[in-house]
Scaffold this active site. Structure first.
Site, PDB file in Angstrom:
ATOM      1  N   GLY A 101       0.693  -6.704 -29.407  1.00 51.79           N
ATOM      2  CA  GLY A 101      -0.632  -6.178 -29.118  1.00 51.79           C
ATOM      3  C   GLY A 101      -1.124  -6.593 -27.749  1.00 51.79           C
ATOM      4  O   GLY A 101      -1.762  -5.817 -27.031  1.00 51.79           O
ATOM      5  N   SER A 174     -12.594 -10.973 -27.684  1.00 52.11           N
ATOM      6  CA  SER A 174     -11.199 -10.533 -27.548  1.00 52.11           C
ATOM      7  C   SER A 174     -10.739 -10.707 -26.113  1.00 52.11           C
ATOM      8  O   SER A 174     -11.202 -10.005 -25.210  1.00 52.11           O
ATOM      9  CB  SER A 174     -11.045  -9.062 -27.960  1.00 52.11           C
ATOM     10  OG  SER A 174      -9.738  -8.597 -27.647  1.00 52.11           O
ATOM     11  N   GLN A 176      -7.847  -9.897 -25.125  1.00 48.37           N
ATOM     12  CA  GLN A 176      -7.062  -8.715 -24.790  1.00 48.37           C
ATOM     13  C   GLN A 176      -7.948  -7.618 -24.214  1.00 48.37           C
ATOM     14  O   GLN A 176      -7.601  -6.989 -23.206  1.00 48.37           O
ATOM     15  CB  GLN A 176      -6.326  -8.205 -26.029  1.00 48.37           C
ATOM     16  CG  GLN A 176      -5.246  -9.150 -26.544  1.00 48.37           C
ATOM     17  CD  GLN A 176      -4.601  -8.630 -27.817  1.00 48.37           C
ATOM     18  OE1 GLN A 176      -4.921  -7.546 -28.299  1.00 48.37           O
ATOM     19  NE2 GLN A 176      -3.698  -9.407 -28.380  1.00 48.37           N
ATOM     20  N   ASP A 327      -5.228 -17.429 -33.326  1.00 43.74           N
ATOM     21  CA  ASP A 327      -3.858 -17.263 -33.796  1.00 43.74           C
ATOM     22  C   ASP A 327      -3.380 -18.436 -34.650  1.00 43.74           C
ATOM     23  O   ASP A 327      -2.315 -18.344 -35.273  1.00 43.74           O
ATOM     24  CB  ASP A 327      -2.912 -17.094 -32.606  1.00 43.74           C
ATOM     25  CG  ASP A 327      -3.053 -15.728 -31.957  1.00 43.74           C
ATOM     26  OD1 ASP A 327      -3.380 -14.761 -32.664  1.00 43.74           O
ATOM     27  OD2 ASP A 327      -2.838 -15.629 -30.737  1.00 43.74           O
ATOM     28  N   ARG A 358      -4.216 -11.083 -41.638  1.00 38.43           N
ATOM     29  CA  ARG A 358      -3.736 -12.459 -41.806  1.00 38.43           C
ATOM     30  C   ARG A 358      -4.505 -13.231 -42.877  1.00 38.43           C
ATOM     31  O   ARG A 358      -3.950 -14.140 -43.500  1.00 38.43           O
ATOM     32  CB  ARG A 358      -3.774 -13.194 -40.453  1.00 38.43           C
ATOM     33  CG  ARG A 358      -2.657 -12.732 -39.526  1.00 38.43           C
ATOM     34  CD  ARG A 358      -2.673 -13.406 -38.170  1.00 38.43           C
ATOM     35  NE  ARG A 358      -1.448 -13.072 -37.431  1.00 38.43           N
ATOM     36  CZ  ARG A 358      -1.277 -13.282 -36.135  1.00 38.43           C
ATOM     37  NH1 ARG A 358      -2.261 -13.807 -35.413  1.00 38.43           N
ATOM     38  NH2 ARG A 358      -0.143 -12.964 -35.549  1.00 38.43           N
ATOM     39  N   ARG A 403       3.587 -15.126 -37.184  1.00 38.61           N
ATOM     40  CA  ARG A 403       2.814 -16.331 -37.506  1.00 38.61           C
ATOM     41  C   ARG A 403       2.687 -16.545 -39.017  1.00 38.61           C
ATOM     42  O   ARG A 403       2.631 -17.686 -39.476  1.00 38.61           O
ATOM     43  CB  ARG A 403       1.444 -16.272 -36.832  1.00 38.61           C
ATOM     44  CG  ARG A 403       1.561 -16.168 -35.312  1.00 38.61           C
ATOM     45  CD  ARG A 403       0.304 -16.561 -34.585  1.00 38.61           C
ATOM     46  NE  ARG A 403       0.358 -16.102 -33.201  1.00 38.61           N
ATOM     47  CZ  ARG A 403       1.031 -16.698 -32.225  1.00 38.61           C
ATOM     48  NH1 ARG A 403       1.722 -17.787 -32.480  1.00 38.61           N
ATOM     49  NH2 ARG A 403       1.028 -16.208 -30.992  1.00 38.61           N
TER      50      ARG A 403
END
Length: 448
Positions: A101, A174, A176, A327, A358, A403
């Protein structure tokens, strides 16, 4: 190990003491950005310590497709001969970003303000992830995006022929999204402004400054305001990539829960926007210490020592810390199972749109292993059972998420019964030496 081939089931068995030096790979976030900014620079960028996992290698292939010369020498040093800001060529084929991503969103940003067209795809996991969070702000520059329903890959981006600078408030924390907007702003005239209500990892800002961009950061009542002046000439750099704190999390957390363990992880990046896990573990009572604190390439680094910590306590993790450890929540939830009391994690809805959901993946696996978990849209609570009281014995689905796979393999190192992961092949995307490194430390992980 391969993240794109035949499934690789693995089972983690109760281990003896873990000991030794854990030379984890280079930082994934910095590796991606080194390749992209090197490709947008003039001259040769030399990168030492690049993470050679599949995610980063896919970004290297993409930079070649956009016209940069990217090579690796016999000593493992990478060389990027850039094309300059605005110099990307139109790729002759679809850009496959695999499982990454970070890779696809940053590359979309980097090409969105050049008059070229590119189509992006990825593996089954990446093609389920939402891209509108990036393509919406890129549209403000003048770029167009056409993809599958829900803003998902495969997706074609038509870069802006006459880009305009933007002022953008990031709606959710974010790095990203912020980084994609800043990279797009490089080839837009004037000043592009990004406003973060909550600070996220700042590798992009640090590296842009290092490559010679005019960029400022100011904390205001509105939030963290980042201002980038467009159309600079970026200067090639020599980059030493620190080791990845997100990868270090796995041997560190394993050492905390396996009796008698003492593990040293050298040269770990301790950027304050990334080190939230280590602060959290210390608050839980973990025996963690920093040695040889120093700065390399504008990033704080240290050698991190982790020792077995039998008296871990559950805590409430401050929600404002989420961005600095997003993460690491999966493996933190494993440590929480071995603590006493409950560990509360809030403000983590971002976990539901990662490589997998997750929260759901970890909650299901922990429950199957005898650990009580409550969860909601943006929170979850793990009821710790204390050291020596985690049953294990379950088979966990990795959901093509590296992960998740590594977290459950860590769980099995201290549980009463072994823990199996249905497919550990995705681990190669970020931590290709995980299996061999953990074996060297003393872990008992077996391929089934």
């Amino acid at each position: 190990m391969s993240g794109h081939g035949t499934p690789i089931p693995m089972t983690s068995h109760r281990s003896g003491p873990l000991s030794g030096v854990a030379d984890v790979p280079g930082d994934k976030s910095i590796s991606h950005r080194s390749l992209i900014l090197g490709a947008l620079s003039v001259g040769e960028t030399v990168i030492t310590g690049l993470l050679e996992g599949e995610d980063v290698l896919d970004t290297a292939k993409a930079m070649r497709a956009f016209g940069a010369e990217v090579t690796r020498d016999a000593a493992g040093v990478w060389h990027v001969h850039g094309v300059g800001v605005g110099g990307f060529a139109e790729p002759g084929h679809v850009i496959d970003c695999g499982n990454s991503g970070t890779g696809v969103r940053l590359i979309m940003g980097a090409m969105a303000t050049s008059p070229i067209t590119s189509t992006f795809t990825g593996d089954a996991s990446l093609n389920k992830r939402p891209m509108a969070r990036v393509t919406d702000p890129l549209a403000l520059f003048g770029a167009q995006a056409v993809g599958r329903s829900g803003g998902r890959l495969p997706m074609t981006i038509v870069g802006a022929a006459e880009p305009v600078p933007v002022r953008y408030v990031v709606p959710v924390p974010s790095a990203q999204v912020k980084s994609a907007v800043l990279l797009a702003g490089l080839n837009a005239p004037g000043q592009t402004v990004v406003i973060e209500r909550e600070a996220t990892r700042d590798h992009t800002e640090r590296m842009l400054a290092g490559f010679g961009a005019e960029i400022t950061t100011e904390d205001t009542d509105e939030g963290r305001v980042i201002t980038l002046t467009g159309q600079p000439e970026l200067r090639a750099q020599a980059i030493v990539v620190p080791r990845d704190p997100s990868s270090a999390a796995f041997p560190v957390c394993a050492a905390l829960i396996v009796p008698g363990s003492d593990v040293l992880v050298p040269n770990i990046g301790l950027n304050p926007t990334r080190a939230g896990l280590f602060a959290t573990l210390r608050e839980m009572g973990a025996d963690l210490s920093y040695e040889n604190l120093r700065e390399e390439g504008g990033e704080p680094v240290a050698d991190l020592r982790a020792r077995f910590s039998p008296d871990l306590k559950g805590i409430e993790v401050p929600p404002e810390r989420a961005a600095s450890m997003i993460d690491e929540y999966p493996v933190l939830s494993v440590v929480a199972a071995y603590a006493t009391g409950e560990t509360v994690m809030r403000g983590v809805k971002e976990l539901r749109v990662k490589e997998s959901d997750r929260i759901e993946a970890m909650a299901a696996g922990l429950r199957a292993g005898g650990v009580e978990v409550e969860d909601g849209p943006d929170w979850w609570i793990v009821q710790g059972r204390g050291h020596g009281h985690v049953p294990g014995g379950q088979t966990c689905a990795s959901h093509l998420d590296h992960r998740i796979a590594m977290s459950f393999l860590v769980m099995g190192m201290a549980s009463t019964a072994p823990v199996q992961v249905d497919d550990a092949s995705p681990i190669a995307t970020s931590f290709p030496i995980f299996e061999s490194l953990m074996a060297q430390l003393g872990a008992d992980i077996r391929r089934d």
